[in-house]
Scaffold this motif. Structure first.
Motif, PDB file in Angstrom:
ATOM      1  N   GLN A  38     -10.239   2.282   3.384  1.00 22.82           N
ATOM      2  CA  GLN A  38     -10.342   0.979   2.736  1.00 22.82           C
ATOM      3  C   GLN A  38     -11.050  -0.053   3.609  1.00 22.82           C
ATOM      4  O   GLN A  38     -11.570  -1.055   3.089  1.00 22.82           O
ATOM      5  CB  GLN A  38      -8.948   0.472   2.347  1.00 22.82           C
ATOM      6  CG  GLN A  38      -8.290   1.280   1.249  1.00 22.82           C
ATOM      7  CD  GLN A  38      -7.039   0.604   0.716  1.00 22.82           C
ATOM      8  OE1 GLN A  38      -6.693  -0.502   1.109  1.00 22.82           O
ATOM      9  NE2 GLN A  38      -6.349   1.275  -0.201  1.00 22.82           N
ATOM     10  N   LEU A  62      -5.279   2.079  12.081  1.00 26.24           N
ATOM     11  CA  LEU A  62      -4.199   1.816  11.124  1.00 26.24           C
ATOM     12  C   LEU A  62      -3.589   0.434  11.358  1.00 26.24           C
ATOM     13  O   LEU A  62      -3.105  -0.210  10.431  1.00 26.24           O
ATOM     14  CB  LEU A  62      -3.128   2.902  11.249  1.00 26.24           C
ATOM     15  CG  LEU A  62      -2.253   3.136  10.017  1.00 26.24           C
ATOM     16  CD1 LEU A  62      -3.085   3.460   8.795  1.00 26.24           C
ATOM     17  CD2 LEU A  62      -1.258   4.258  10.291  1.00 26.24           C
ATOM     18  N   GLU A  99      -6.602   7.654   3.674  1.00 24.10           N
ATOM     19  CA  GLU A  99      -7.079   6.795   2.586  1.00 24.10           C
ATOM     20  C   GLU A  99      -6.968   5.324   2.970  1.00 24.10           C
ATOM     21  O   GLU A  99      -7.819   4.505   2.595  1.00 24.10           O
ATOM     22  CB  GLU A  99      -6.273   7.065   1.318  1.00 24.10           C
ATOM     23  CG  GLU A  99      -6.591   8.405   0.652  1.00 24.10           C
ATOM     24  CD  GLU A  99      -5.570   8.767  -0.415  1.00 24.10           C
ATOM     25  OE1 GLU A  99      -4.501   8.111  -0.474  1.00 24.10           O
ATOM     26  OE2 GLU A  99      -5.822   9.713  -1.172  1.00 24.10           O
ATOM     27  N   ALA A 100      -5.934   4.987   3.721  1.00 25.20           N
ATOM     28  CA  ALA A 100      -5.769   3.604   4.172  1.00 25.20           C
ATOM     29  C   ALA A 100      -6.929   3.196   5.073  1.00 25.20           C
ATOM     30  O   ALA A 100      -7.482   2.102   4.935  1.00 25.20           O
ATOM     31  CB  ALA A 100      -4.439   3.450   4.909  1.00 25.20           C
ATOM     32  N   TYR A 108       0.858  -1.195   0.000  1.00 24.55           N
ATOM     33  CA  TYR A 108       0.000   0.000   0.000  1.00 24.55           C
ATOM     34  C   TYR A 108       0.885   1.232   0.000  1.00 24.55           C
ATOM     35  O   TYR A 108       1.932   1.268   0.656  1.00 24.55           O
ATOM     36  CB  TYR A 108      -0.914   0.030   1.230  1.00 24.55           C
ATOM     37  CG  TYR A 108      -1.649   1.352   1.362  1.00 24.55           C
ATOM     38  CD1 TYR A 108      -2.793   1.606   0.612  1.00 24.55           C
ATOM     39  CD2 TYR A 108      -1.182   2.362   2.206  1.00 24.55           C
ATOM     40  CE1 TYR A 108      -3.451   2.823   0.704  1.00 24.55           C
ATOM     41  CE2 TYR A 108      -1.834   3.584   2.298  1.00 24.55           C
ATOM     42  CZ  TYR A 108      -2.961   3.806   1.543  1.00 24.55           C
ATOM     43  OH  TYR A 108      -3.610   5.019   1.613  1.00 24.55           O
ATOM     44  N   SER A 109       0.465   2.254  -0.722  1.00 22.95           N
ATOM     45  CA  SER A 109       1.126   3.553  -0.690  1.00 22.95           C
ATOM     46  C   SER A 109       0.064   4.635  -0.838  1.00 22.95           C
ATOM     47  O   SER A 109      -0.749   4.581  -1.769  1.00 22.95           O
ATOM     48  CB  SER A 109       2.163   3.665  -1.811  1.00 22.95           C
ATOM     49  OG  SER A 109       2.787   4.944  -1.787  1.00 22.95           O
ATOM     50  N   LYS A 112      -3.664  -5.892   5.326  1.00 20.06           N
ATOM     51  CA  LYS A 112      -2.797  -5.919   4.139  1.00 20.06           C
ATOM     52  C   LYS A 112      -1.832  -7.098   4.194  1.00 20.06           C
ATOM     53  O   LYS A 112      -1.613  -7.796   3.196  1.00 20.06           O
ATOM     54  CB  LYS A 112      -2.033  -4.607   4.022  1.00 20.06           C
ATOM     55  CG  LYS A 112      -2.881  -3.411   3.643  1.00 20.06           C
ATOM     56  CD  LYS A 112      -3.375  -3.491   2.221  1.00 20.06           C
ATOM     57  CE  LYS A 112      -4.140  -2.251   1.808  1.00 20.06           C
ATOM     58  NZ  LYS A 112      -4.669  -2.369   0.424  1.00 20.06           N
ATOM     59  N   THR A 170      -2.571   8.133   5.232  1.00 16.70           N
ATOM     60  CA  THR A 170      -3.096   7.312   6.325  1.00 16.70           C
ATOM     61  C   THR A 170      -4.624   7.335   6.323  1.00 16.70           C
ATOM     62  O   THR A 170      -5.268   6.322   6.612  1.00 16.70           O
ATOM     63  CB  THR A 170      -2.566   7.808   7.680  1.00 16.70           C
ATOM     64  OG1 THR A 170      -2.814   9.216   7.807  1.00 16.70           O
ATOM     65  CG2 THR A 170      -1.060   7.581   7.804  1.00 16.70           C
ATOM     66  N   VAL A 195      -5.572  -1.923   9.324  1.00 21.02           N
ATOM     67  CA  VAL A 195      -5.157  -1.843   7.916  1.00 21.02           C
ATOM     68  C   VAL A 195      -3.866  -2.634   7.710  1.00 21.02           C
ATOM     69  O   VAL A 195      -3.734  -3.420   6.769  1.00 21.02           O
ATOM     70  CB  VAL A 195      -4.946  -0.380   7.476  1.00 21.02           C
ATOM     71  CG1 VAL A 195      -4.447  -0.321   6.028  1.00 21.02           C
ATOM     72  CG2 VAL A 195      -6.221   0.427   7.623  1.00 21.02           C
TER      73      VAL A 195
END
Length: 290
Positions: A223, A278, A219-220, A213-214, A285, A217, A281
């Motif tokens: 998801q 986070l 936008e993460a 992921y890039s 991931k 934070t 996330v």
């Protein structure tokens, strides 16, 4: 100024593909690089810091070719590795003067002014005559930041900087990094999710040499928004839940496992919707759930 990394690869002699077609674009500010041990973070940092060669790919800092013009990179680079050695019985002042001379600061008056400024910036001026080898872990990390800033670098790389620091030292370190990030590109490589959430607007997650992921934070978190559920279960129930649900993570709360589950549809049976973090996330991931 941007740091642009394209198709970067590094494979070691033992067959480990430490960097696997890494693509990243990093702007001025704090950039968090998250990943478990062995993810390739340190390999990427060492490559950008000109300490090892890549097998293929490109990296440019502004108009500087990072991989092929290492001397130019070193002039604008500040680097704080995970562990760094110091000369025994050498004071902070003397060691900073020595490092500044190595970076080309030959004028003693200019160098003295810079060294005093850096020691004040990291709150070590009153300890400037003490040997750095006698410093506590937090003081040594602050000294590490001081040596990073010699010559006002355009790129600062810090690798796992807060490991072993107490909460007070950690907060002081955060504040210093935040100030630096207002003026330059700062890459914070860590496996501590909280560090990235508190400090960084932009981030990447790596595992097994690949970027998973890039982006920002925020936008993460979007998801997995409204798709994380939690439940306290018995230890002997864990295998069943792990086979039936997309379990993001489990941790002990009050001595009892609490699981976080990813689901695109609402869950009942004792599950409650959790506020996404986070950390969720990160594990989602790594476990290829999103």
């Amino acid at each position: 100024m941007q740091l642009i990394i394209k198709n970067l690869n590094k494979q070691y002699g033992n067959g480990v593909h430490a960097l696997n077609n890494v693509d990243l674009t990093i702007d001025k500010g704090m950039f968090g690089l998250l990943g478990p041990n062995g993810a390739g973070k340190s390999s990427l940092m060492r490559t950008l810091a000109t300490l090892q060669n890549a097998d293929s790919g490109t990296a440019t800092l502004g108009d500087i070719d990072v991989l092929n013009n290492k001397d130019e990179v070193r002039k604008v680079l500040g680097y704080l590795p995970q562990e760094f050695g110091v000369y025994p019985r050498t004071s902070a002042t003397d060691l900073l003067h020595h490092l500044a001379i190595l970076k080309g600061f030959d004028k003693s008056n200019e160098r003295k002014e810079m060294v005093n400024y850096l020691l004040q910036k990291v709150n070590l001026f009153e300890h400037r005559k003490k040997a750095v080898s006698s410093y506590s872990g937090g003081m040594r990390q602050r000294f590490g930041i001081a040596q990073c800033l010699i010559g006002s670098p355009k790129l600062v790389i810090v690798d796992e900087p807060t490991a072993g620091l107490d909460p007070g030292e950690r907060n002081r370190f955060y504040n210093i990094l935040s100030e630096i990030g207002e003026q330059t590109i700062v890459i914070l490589s860590t496996h501590i999710v909280q560090d990235v959430r508190e400090l960084c607007t932009n981030m990447a997650i790596m595992d097994k040499g690949k970027v998973l992921y890039s982006g920002t934070t925020d936008e993460a978190l979007l998801q997995i928004k409204d798709r994380v559920y939690e439940k306290s279960v018995n230890k002997d129930e864990l295998p069943q839940y792990q086979s039936e649900f997309k379990v993001i993570s489990n941790k002990l709360v009050g001595g009892k496992p609490q699981i976080h589950v990813y689901s695109e549809t609402p869950l009942n049976s004792g599950f409650t919707q959790a506020e996404e973090t986070l950390e969720d996330v990160f594990f989602a991931k790594l476990n290829e759930l999103v």
